[in-house]
Motif scaffolding. Structure first.
Motif, PDB file in Angstrom:
ATOM      1  N   ILE A  30     -23.588  23.106 -24.214  1.00 48.20           N
ATOM      2  CA  ILE A  30     -23.150  24.506 -24.117  1.00 48.20           C
ATOM      3  C   ILE A  30     -21.638  24.634 -24.031  1.00 48.20           C
ATOM      4  CG2 ILE A  30     -25.304  25.332 -23.121  1.00 48.20           C
ATOM      5  CD1 ILE A  30     -23.962  25.255 -20.392  1.00 48.20           C
ATOM      6  N   ASN A  31     -20.934  23.585 -23.606  1.00 53.04           N
ATOM      7  CA  ASN A  31     -19.472  23.658 -23.615  1.00 53.04           C
ATOM      8  C   ASN A  31     -18.960  23.939 -25.022  1.00 53.04           C
ATOM      9  OD1 ASN A  31     -19.204  23.163 -20.901  1.00 53.04           O
ATOM     10  ND2 ASN A  31     -18.741  21.000 -21.115  1.00 53.04           N
ATOM     11  N   GLY A  32     -19.447  23.161 -25.989  1.00 54.53           N
ATOM     12  CA  GLY A  32     -19.028  23.363 -27.370  1.00 54.53           C
ATOM     13  C   GLY A  32     -19.486  24.687 -27.926  1.00 54.53           C
ATOM     14  N   LEU A  33     -20.726  25.076 -27.622  1.00 61.92           N
ATOM     15  CA  LEU A  33     -21.255  26.347 -28.133  1.00 61.92           C
ATOM     16  C   LEU A  33     -20.459  27.530 -27.603  1.00 61.92           C
ATOM     17  CD1 LEU A  33     -25.122  25.768 -27.833  1.00 61.92           C
ATOM     18  CD2 LEU A  33     -23.781  25.934 -29.935  1.00 61.92           C
ATOM     19  N   TRP A  44      -9.917  23.898 -31.505  1.00 63.10           N
ATOM     20  CA  TRP A  44     -10.198  24.023 -30.082  1.00 63.10           C
ATOM     21  C   TRP A  44     -11.300  23.050 -29.658  1.00 63.10           C
ATOM     22  CZ3 TRP A  44      -8.175  25.746 -25.761  1.00 63.10           C
ATOM     23  CH2 TRP A  44      -7.194  26.726 -25.811  1.00 63.10           C
ATOM     24  N   MET A  45     -12.271  22.855 -30.556  1.00 67.09           N
ATOM     25  CA  MET A  45     -13.353  21.911 -30.257  1.00 67.09           C
ATOM     26  C   MET A  45     -12.793  20.499 -30.084  1.00 67.09           C
ATOM     27  SD  MET A  45     -16.299  23.591 -30.285  1.00 67.09           S
ATOM     28  CE  MET A  45     -17.573  22.433 -30.747  1.00 67.09           C
ATOM     29  N   GLY A  46     -11.895  20.109 -30.986  1.00 67.15           N
ATOM     30  CA  GLY A  46     -11.274  18.796 -30.884  1.00 67.15           C
ATOM     31  C   GLY A  46     -10.443  18.673 -29.620  1.00 67.15           C
ATOM     32  N   ALA A  47      -9.694  19.753 -29.307  1.00 64.03           N
ATOM     33  CA  ALA A  47      -8.860  19.738 -28.107  1.00 64.03           C
ATOM     34  C   ALA A  47      -9.710  19.586 -26.849  1.00 64.03           C
ATOM     35  CB  ALA A  47      -8.031  21.019 -28.026  1.00 64.03           C
ATOM     36  N   LEU A  48     -10.914  20.188 -26.873  1.00 67.04           N
ATOM     37  CA  LEU A  48     -11.797  20.109 -25.709  1.00 67.04           C
ATOM     38  C   LEU A  48     -12.211  18.664 -25.431  1.00 67.04           C
ATOM     39  CD1 LEU A  48     -13.212  22.100 -23.708  1.00 67.04           C
ATOM     40  CD2 LEU A  48     -15.240  21.916 -25.162  1.00 67.04           C
ATOM     41  N   TRP A  49     -12.486  17.894 -26.490  1.00 63.20           N
ATOM     42  CA  TRP A  49     -12.856  16.491 -26.310  1.00 63.20           C
ATOM     43  C   TRP A  49     -11.658  15.639 -25.924  1.00 63.20           C
ATOM     44  CZ3 TRP A  49     -17.323  14.821 -25.150  1.00 63.20           C
ATOM     45  CH2 TRP A  49     -18.468  15.473 -25.597  1.00 63.20           C
ATOM     46  N   THR A 102     -12.612  32.209 -19.088  1.00 62.07           N
ATOM     47  CA  THR A 102     -13.681  31.306 -19.528  1.00 62.07           C
ATOM     48  C   THR A 102     -13.102  30.028 -20.115  1.00 62.07           C
ATOM     49  OG1 THR A 102     -15.064  33.232 -20.040  1.00 62.07           O
ATOM     50  CG2 THR A 102     -15.735  31.112 -20.959  1.00 62.07           C
ATOM     51  N   ILE A 103     -12.089  30.170 -20.982  1.00 62.13           N
ATOM     52  CA  ILE A 103     -11.457  28.996 -21.585  1.00 62.13           C
ATOM     53  C   ILE A 103     -10.796  28.137 -20.515  1.00 62.13           C
ATOM     54  CG2 ILE A 103      -9.621  28.218 -23.140  1.00 62.13           C
ATOM     55  CD1 ILE A 103     -10.226  30.644 -24.885  1.00 62.13           C
ATOM     56  N   ALA A 104     -10.133  28.802 -19.546  1.00 63.44           N
ATOM     57  CA  ALA A 104      -9.501  28.062 -18.455  1.00 63.44           C
ATOM     58  C   ALA A 104     -10.554  27.280 -17.656  1.00 63.44           C
ATOM     59  CB  ALA A 104      -8.736  29.012 -17.543  1.00 63.44           C
ATOM     60  N   GLY A 105     -11.705  27.922 -17.422  1.00 66.75           N
ATOM     61  CA  GLY A 105     -12.785  27.243 -16.719  1.00 66.75           C
ATOM     62  C   GLY A 105     -13.293  26.031 -17.483  1.00 66.75           C
ATOM     63  N   LEU A 106     -13.409  26.160 -18.819  1.00 67.47           N
ATOM     64  CA  LEU A 106     -13.834  25.042 -19.652  1.00 67.47           C
ATOM     65  C   LEU A 106     -12.817  23.904 -19.623  1.00 67.47           C
ATOM     66  CD1 LEU A 106     -15.280  26.879 -22.791  1.00 67.47           C
ATOM     67  CD2 LEU A 106     -16.541  25.390 -21.244  1.00 67.47           C
ATOM     68  N   VAL A 107     -11.538  24.275 -19.678  1.00 68.24           N
ATOM     69  CA  VAL A 107     -10.476  23.259 -19.658  1.00 68.24           C
ATOM     70  C   VAL A 107     -10.503  22.484 -18.345  1.00 68.24           C
ATOM     71  CG1 VAL A 107      -7.973  22.930 -19.555  1.00 68.24           C
ATOM     72  CG2 VAL A 107      -8.963  24.429 -21.302  1.00 68.24           C
ATOM     73  N   ILE A 108     -10.610  23.202 -17.236  1.00 66.92           N
ATOM     74  CA  ILE A 108     -10.650  22.537 -15.928  1.00 66.92           C
ATOM     75  C   ILE A 108     -11.892  21.669 -15.813  1.00 66.92           C
ATOM     76  CG2 ILE A 108     -10.801  22.899 -13.440  1.00 66.92           C
ATOM     77  CD1 ILE A 108      -9.211  25.498 -13.848  1.00 66.92           C
ATOM     78  N   LEU A 109     -13.028  22.196 -16.291  1.00 67.55           N
ATOM     79  CA  LEU A 109     -14.280  21.435 -16.237  1.00 67.55           C
ATOM     80  C   LEU A 109     -14.158  20.130 -17.006  1.00 67.55           C
ATOM     81  CD1 LEU A 109     -17.308  21.066 -15.670  1.00 67.55           C
ATOM     82  CD2 LEU A 109     -17.767  22.471 -17.705  1.00 67.55           C
ATOM     83  N   GLN A 110     -13.638  20.179 -18.232  1.00 62.91           N
ATOM     84  CA  GLN A 110     -13.510  18.972 -19.037  1.00 62.91           C
ATOM     85  C   GLN A 110     -12.568  17.963 -18.392  1.00 62.91           C
ATOM     86  OE1 GLN A 110     -16.174  18.838 -21.018  1.00 62.91           O
ATOM     87  NE2 GLN A 110     -15.008  18.233 -22.810  1.00 62.91           N
ATOM     88  N   CYS A 111     -11.479  18.452 -17.820  1.00 61.46           N
ATOM     89  CA  CYS A 111     -10.539  17.544 -17.145  1.00 61.46           C
ATOM     90  C   CYS A 111     -11.203  16.875 -15.940  1.00 61.46           C
ATOM     91  CB  CYS A 111      -9.298  18.311 -16.691  1.00 61.46           C
ATOM     92  SG  CYS A 111      -8.187  18.787 -18.035  1.00 61.46           S
ATOM     93  N   VAL A 112     -11.946  17.662 -15.147  1.00 63.93           N
ATOM     94  CA  VAL A 112     -12.626  17.108 -13.969  1.00 63.93           C
ATOM     95  C   VAL A 112     -13.649  16.066 -14.395  1.00 63.93           C
ATOM     96  CG1 VAL A 112     -14.232  17.658 -12.097  1.00 63.93           C
ATOM     97  CG2 VAL A 112     -12.248  19.113 -12.490  1.00 63.93           C
ATOM     98  N   LEU A 113     -14.448  16.399 -15.422  1.00 68.58           N
ATOM     99  CA  LEU A 113     -15.463  15.459 -15.891  1.00 68.58           C
ATOM    100  C   LEU A 113     -14.821  14.184 -16.428  1.00 68.58           C
ATOM    101  CD1 LEU A 113     -17.939  17.863 -17.759  1.00 68.58           C
ATOM    102  CD2 LEU A 113     -18.152  16.926 -15.457  1.00 68.58           C
ATOM    103  N   GLY A 114     -13.749  14.337 -17.198  1.00 69.98           N
ATOM    104  CA  GLY A 114     -13.064  13.179 -17.759  1.00 69.98           C
ATOM    105  C   GLY A 114     -12.449  12.287 -16.700  1.00 69.98           C
TER     106      GLY A 114
END
Length: 410
Positions: A30-33, A44-49, A102-114
């Protein structure tokens, strides 16, 4: 390993891993979706990964010295709690109606997970010998690896069904709940590791880093097992790029045929995990699994139809557990116990670096390598070293048998 032979602490770790893998796989979808729904941008999808991989690799390289000096059980528990909270952030942004939030939340989430995933993986790998008897390590690694891979296959299907009856953002609540439940399961593990007092300084970090890598290089078997596992991860990265065009273009398959192809490996892996319980646990079966897995990629080079490709993927899934579970157990047995957390982080760094390298290799159009030839190449880099060490193992076994016969005759 039968269920009644599992220790209670191992069951807690196993259940925690299964639950968190399901939550992570569902969240990853759902992050990508959600991001594509907001931005409509592949960039943006590439940046997220990249936000996941780059911080992850950096921390992987610098955190290893500290992992010997923490209570592993407590750290694992706290990591799952942090992940649970992080999955709420995109949900808050989405409910607030703010695209930037929402985008900020996704960015923080990906950084935390990584940042947290490499620490979690290293510590859970290092904790396993404390929860199992040495003779059970192969079965324990096989069970963990097999069920986690099975969850990575089941979770996307379940998530797709949930999306038919519920809004996209509610899956974030589910993922958050899964990580919270995982932390509850992990809290049942008794604290068997001890925190060692250390002077946290730049000098300490540098000295510990040098000692860790020097120790790693002093054990040729650890280096060999890590490099062989890295070749498998390189292949996994490459297949992320070429699997879809191979089925859809080379074999002119339909979307549903690709879906079956994608499911063949985890299904085979789950069955391979069961097969391993019936086989002898030794270097011979380990290298047979590695060679057979490599040959399954080479077979895809010759595959004339989608049906044969399904069989190749299933075969690879069936054979690779023989290598993966036994090589992990050998690493855990032979690494110095007081350095296992740090050496596990070094091992994981090798594995995590080679997957992006495989992605870059397979997606580089300048090399002019076809999809089929890519399968052939990655199969060769797995099968050839595996064949070499298999032959060495057979020769050593033959020498031992001859020596035993001489002793008996004398």
């Amino acid at each position: 390993m039968k269920n009644n032979s599992l220790s209670r602490p191992f069951k807690s770790l196993w259940i925690g891993e299964i639950i968190s893998e399901f939550g992570g796989a569902a969240g990853g979808i759902i992050n990508g979706l959600l991001l594509y729904e907001i931005t409509g941008s592949k960039e943006w999808m590439g940046a997220l990964w990249l936000l996941y991989f780059i911080p992850s690799l950096i921390l992987q390289g610098i955190s290893a010295p500290f992992l010997n000096h923490v209570i592993k059980e407590k750290m694992l528990l706290n990591i799952q709690r942090f992940r649970s909270v992080a999955y709420i952030l995109p949900l808050i942004g989405y409910i607030s109606g703010s695209e930037i939030g929402t985008i900020a939340g996704l960015v923080i989430l990906q950084c935390v997970l990584g940042l947290l995933q490499p620490i979690y993986a290293s510590l859970s790998f290092a904790l396993l010998p404390d929860l199992c008897e040495e003779k059970e390590l192969v079965s324990a690694n096989s069970l963990l690896d097999g069920t986690i891979r099975l969850m990575s296959f089941i979770a996307p299907g379940v998530t797709s069904l949930l999306l038919l009856v519920s809004p996209l953002y509610t899956i974030y609540g589910l993922s958050s709940l899964m990580f919270l439940l995982s932390s509850i399961s992990l809290s049942q593990i008794p604290h068997v590791s001890k925190k060692r007092v250390a002077t946290w300084s730049k000098k300490f970090w540098w000295e510990e880093t040098k000692i860790g890598y020097r120790t790693f290089l002093q054990f040729p078997q650890l280096l060999r097992l890590t490099l062989l596992s890295s070749s498998v991860q390189f292949a996994v990265g490459a297949t992320l790029v070429i699997n879809v065009p191979f089925i859809r273009e080379d074999l002119t398959g339909e979307a549903w045929e690709y879906a079956i192809f994608a499911g063949m490996f985890p299904i085979g892996y789950a069955l391979g995990m069961l097969l391993l319980t019936k086989l002898p646990k030794n270097n011979k079966t380990m290298y047979v699994g590695l060679v057979g897995g490599g040959l399954s990629f080479i077979a895809l080079y010759f595959a004339p139809s989608v049906y044969i490709a399904w069989g190749c993927e299933f075969l690879g899934g069936l054979l690779f557990p023989m290598f993966n579970a036994q090589s992990s157990a050998l690493f855990q047995r032979n690494a110095p116990r007081d350095r296992l957390s740090q050496l596990s982080a070094v091992r994981l760094l090798f594995l995590r670096i080679t997957m992006p390298l495989g992605i870059l290799f397979a997606s580089n159009s300048y090399l002019g390598i076809s999809t089929r030839m890519t399968y052939f190449f990655i199969g060769v880099i797995i099968a050839v070293p595996g064949m070499y060490y298999l032959i060495c193992t057979l020769i050593q076994n033959k020498d031992h048998d001859l020596k035993d016969q001489v002793k008996i005759s004398s």
